[in-house]
Write an enzyme that holds these catalytic residues in place. Structure first.
Site, mmCIF file in Angstrom:
data_model
loop_
_atom_site.group_PDB
_atom_site.id
_atom_site.type_symbol
_atom_site.label_atom_id
_atom_site.label_comp_id
_atom_site.label_asym_id
_atom_site.label_seq_id
_atom_site.Cartn_x
_atom_site.Cartn_y
_atom_site.Cartn_z
ATOM 1 N N ASP A 20 -13.452 -3.791 -1.485
ATOM 2 C CA ASP A 20 -13.179 -3.395 -0.094
ATOM 3 C C ASP A 20 -14.456 -3.522 0.732
ATOM 4 O O ASP A 20 -15.095 -2.513 1.051
ATOM 5 C CB ASP A 20 -12.702 -1.927 -0.046
ATOM 6 C CG ASP A 20 -11.403 -1.718 -0.811
ATOM 7 O OD1 ASP A 20 -10.451 -2.466 -0.591
ATOM 8 O OD2 ASP A 20 -11.355 -0.792 -1.639
ATOM 9 N N ASP B 219 0.883 -1.170 0.000
ATOM 10 C CA ASP B 219 0.000 0.000 0.000
ATOM 11 C C ASP B 219 0.916 1.214 0.000
ATOM 12 O O ASP B 219 1.749 1.374 0.896
ATOM 13 C CB ASP B 219 -0.881 0.024 1.257
ATOM 14 C CG ASP B 219 -1.962 -1.055 1.240
ATOM 15 O OD1 ASP B 219 -2.078 -1.764 0.224
ATOM 16 O OD2 ASP B 219 -2.677 -1.195 2.248
HETATM 17 O O1 1PR Z 1 -10.718 3.108 -5.353
HETATM 18 O O2 1PR Z 1 -9.732 2.514 -7.541
HETATM 19 O O3 1PR Z 1 -8.802 4.399 -6.206
HETATM 20 O O4 1PR Z 1 -8.491 2.040 -5.514
HETATM 21 C C1 1PR Z 1 -7.978 2.259 -4.235
HETATM 22 C C2 1PR Z 1 -7.229 1.019 -3.828
HETATM 23 O O5 1PR Z 1 -6.537 1.315 -2.612
HETATM 24 C C3 1PR Z 1 -8.148 -0.150 -3.534
HETATM 25 O O6 1PR Z 1 -7.553 -1.317 -4.037
HETATM 26 C C4 1PR Z 1 -8.214 -0.215 -2.019
HETATM 27 O O7 1PR Z 1 -8.269 -1.555 -1.578
HETATM 28 C C5 1PR Z 1 -6.892 0.400 -1.620
HETATM 29 N N1 1PR Z 1 -6.964 1.157 -0.356
HETATM 30 C C6 1PR Z 1 -7.562 2.345 -0.189
HETATM 31 N N2 1PR Z 1 -7.389 2.752 1.088
HETATM 32 C C7 1PR Z 1 -6.681 1.825 1.710
HETATM 33 C C8 1PR Z 1 -6.242 1.856 3.112
HETATM 34 O O8 1PR Z 1 -5.661 0.898 3.632
HETATM 35 N N3 1PR Z 1 -6.505 2.952 3.784
HETATM 36 N N4 1PR Z 1 -5.727 -0.296 1.071
HETATM 37 C C9 1PR Z 1 -6.414 0.803 0.811
HETATM 38 C C10 1PR Z 1 -6.230 -1.461 0.961
HETATM 39 C C11 1PR Z 1 -5.901 -3.497 1.740
HETATM 40 C C12 1PR Z 1 -5.046 -4.546 1.252
HETATM 41 C C13 1PR Z 1 -4.016 -4.890 2.278
HETATM 42 C C14 1PR Z 1 -4.518 -6.202 2.757
HETATM 43 C C15 1PR Z 1 -3.511 -7.045 3.442
HETATM 44 N N5 1PR Z 1 -5.303 -2.256 1.529
HETATM 45 O O9 1PR Z 1 -4.532 -4.391 0.013
HETATM 46 O O10 1PR Z 1 -2.795 -4.861 1.691
HETATM 47 O O11 1PR Z 1 -5.645 -5.962 3.587
HETATM 48 O O12 1PR Z 1 -3.117 -6.473 4.621
HETATM 49 P P1 1PR Z 1 -2.644 -7.354 5.835
HETATM 50 O O13 1PR Z 1 -1.970 -8.550 5.281
HETATM 51 O O14 1PR Z 1 -1.673 -6.497 6.582
HETATM 52 O O15 1PR Z 1 -3.881 -7.673 6.621
HETATM 53 P P2 1PR Z 1 -9.488 3.077 -6.155
#
Ligand code: 1PR
Length: 535
Positions: free
Chosen positions: A390, A232
């Site tokens: 999500d 991320d």
């Molecule tokens: O809506 O097309 O602009 O895409 C935004 C992208 O960014 C989406 O894929 C969304 O999942 C991601 N995203 C947005 N905000 C966050 C955040 O964390 N604040 N991250 C985010 C999503 C979730 C996973 C993470 C896993 C594994 N991150 O990708 O890496 O949950 O984590 P873990 O193993 O530590 O539990 P758009």
């Protein structure tokens, strides 16, 4: 350009061949691009990494007079390596939006995988080959996995058996590579198959006398479950692009400064995970929904630098949507995606915009073809488009409480609730939408998604395991591959998700960034549990 270090590359501009270029350069060769049919005829060795769909590729080859030159070059037994579509085009015809006539050098028709035999289509991932003795450029593979991504394949027959140098099993046993004399073509992607793939390219490029057979043996027998490292990425308060990691999507430290958690540099970490055996690396530009990614040059640089040394698939997501900048210049989502592909991404991942597209589709029942998802998958193929979901778990007392797909949960909710639905969110989990993960997954599959990245806000960063109820629900409902994400805390969580659901891949972030568990240990554990992985 002169001498032995030059490779002629046939890039007809249909997509990302950056990885092939990077791999050729990594092996110490210069590239000369084909501009005219004569360049093909004069090539010392020619690599043809076919990309995109069969019909437009044949149109370009025919219109530029290159089809004839290619046939002459190959019929004269000149050194040739076709990759993916570069193999399929050698056959008589393809069913892809067809029948469409191919170069006709090898007897046979290229057809689509049949998803009714319980396999996900596209065939995405690391699979095993059955290699014949005189395959030559495949000599170093030795029972190890190579990376495939395709929905169409050529089948062995009596008429083409003299060409076949390896086959692969995925529902059908299809042709994985062909060879006749100096002419080779592979359905898999050597430029994305790590060390094993680089050795295939090396064997094609270097004189036989300089090569010795490597003794490494593997045990690949079928499609491997994939282990994916996810980064991320966002800009921190100092303006640096950093790898961060949230707890239930909150990426700020619980300290007075409340700063963005900084877990390292994206290019370095991606390179490390490649060396550690990650089967893919994903970058999520998590503030892409509010920033404009093409204004975010560092992200493009991250992809460019990473793809120079990382030879497994790279996915990038965040902010893939239409955008009008402050000067009124409009960028289509396709332009945004194209820039990512040109910079080294193999797949793009769409979050928020896919939710809006699915809502619209479910409301009207009409595929307009105008959504980012539809446009990008039409141009680059559905294997290049991941939809990132999500969802947040919403417990219910009764299965009739909502109009969305409801499941009976394995662990009851805080007030003894026995049911739940999974509400989709947009803008990094900030806004709940009136659509469930199940409805979204089914809709985006119909709209052209090639894969689903299934996060779960409740489990993200918690280290308590994947949401098995959710992963099972979605991976049983669609025929495209599902990547389980969010919640991995130890190696057991990976075997659990593969044993109890139909997930094709499992993704983790926090445990890898904090070095709590190494990718090799996860894979070692999976092997012990009898789950096929790429080593
Ligand atoms: O809506 O097309 O602009 O895409 C935004 C992208 O960014 C989406 O894929 C969304 O999942 C991601 N995203 C947005 N905000 C966050 C955040 O964390 N604040 N991250 C985010 C999503 C979730 C996973 C993470 C896993 C594994 N991150 O990708 O890496 O949950 O984590 P873990 O193993 O530590 O539990 P758009």
């Amino acid at each position: 350009f002169s001498g032995d270090s030059v490779v002629t590359l046939l890039d007809y501009g249909a997509g990302n061949v950056r990885s092939v270029r990077n791999a050729i350069r990594y092996l110490g060769f210069d590239i000369k691009d084909v501009q005219t049919p004569e360049d093909i005829l004069n090539a010392k060795r020619l690599i043809f990494p076919g990309v995109g769909a069969f019909a437009p590729a044949m149109d370009v080859l025919n219109n530029k007079g290159m089809a004839e030159a290619l046939c002459t070059y190959i019929e004269n037994d000149r050194p040739f390596l076709g990759i993916c579509l570069g193999l399929q085009l050698l056959f008589e015809s393809s069913d892809e939006n067809g029948p469409v006539k191919g170069l006709g050098l090898i007897p046979g028709v290229v057809g689509r995988f049949d998803s009714s035999n319980c396999f996900s289509v596209p065939h995405i991932g690391w699979n095993a080959l059955e290699i014949s003795d005189d395959s030559e450029i495949l000599d170093d593979i030795c029972n190890r996995h190579v990376y495939f991504v395709h929905s169409y394949r050529a089948m062995p027959s009596d008429k083409n058996k003299e060409w076949i140098s390896s086959t692969c099993s995925y529902g059908d046993r299809f042709i994985a590579s062909v060879r006749r004399g100096n002419v080779h073509a592979v359905q898999f992607h050597p430029e994305k198959s790590g060390d094993v793939g680089l050795s295939v390219l090396r064997r094609f490029l270097l004189p036989k006398s300089t090569l010795t057979k490597k003794p490494t043996e593997g045990k690949a027998s079928r499609l491997a479950k994939r282990v994916i490292a996810c980064l991320d990425v966002r800009t921190n308060d100092q303006g640096d692009l950093v790898v961060t990691k949230g707890d239930q999507y909150d990426v700020r430290e619980q300290s007075e400064e409340n700063e963005v958690r900084n877990l390292g540099k994206p290019v370095e970490l991606a390179g490390q995970y490649y060396k550690d055996g990650a089967d893919e690396v994903s970058f999520l530009n998590i503030t892409g929904f509010r920033d404009f990614p093409l204004g975010d040059l560092p992200m493009l640089q991250v992809l460019r630098y990473t793809s120079e040394n990382v030879f497994v698939p790279l996915t990038v997501g965040g902010g893939i949507r239409d955008f009008t900048d402050a000067n009124g210049r409009h960028y289509s989502s396709l332009e945004v995606a194209s820039e990512y592909f040109r910079s080294g991404a193999d797949k793009i991942s769409i979050g928020s915009d896919a939710v809006y597209a699915a809502e619209e589709y479910l409301r009207t029942g009409v595929k307009t073809g105008k959504s980012s998802l539809e446009q990008i998958s039409t141009v680059y193929g559905n294997q290049a488009v991941v939809v990132s979901i999500d969802p947040r778990r919403v417990y219910l007392k009764s299965p009739d409480d909502v109009e969305f797909k409801v499941i009976r949960v394995t662990n009851q909710g805080p007030n003894g609730e026995e049911y739940a639905w999974y509400q989709c969110t947009v803008n990094g989990g900030r806004e709940g939408r009136p659509i469930g993960a199940y409805e979204l997954a089914k809709a985006v599959e119909e709209l052209g998604a090639g894969e689903i990245l299934l996060n779960c806000i409740d489990c993200d960063g918690q280290g308590k395991g994947f949401d098995l109820d959710l992963v099972k629900l979605i991976s049983d409902s669609v025929s495209i591959p599902v990547i389980a994400s969010s919640g991995a805390g130890c190696s057991d969580h990976f075997s659990e998700v593969f044993n109890k659901t139909n997930a094709s891949a499992a993704l983790a972030a926090g445990i890898f960034h904090r070095k709590e568990v190494a990718i090799q240990s996860v894979k070692g554990h999976l092997l012990k549990e009898g789950i096929e992985v790429r080593i």
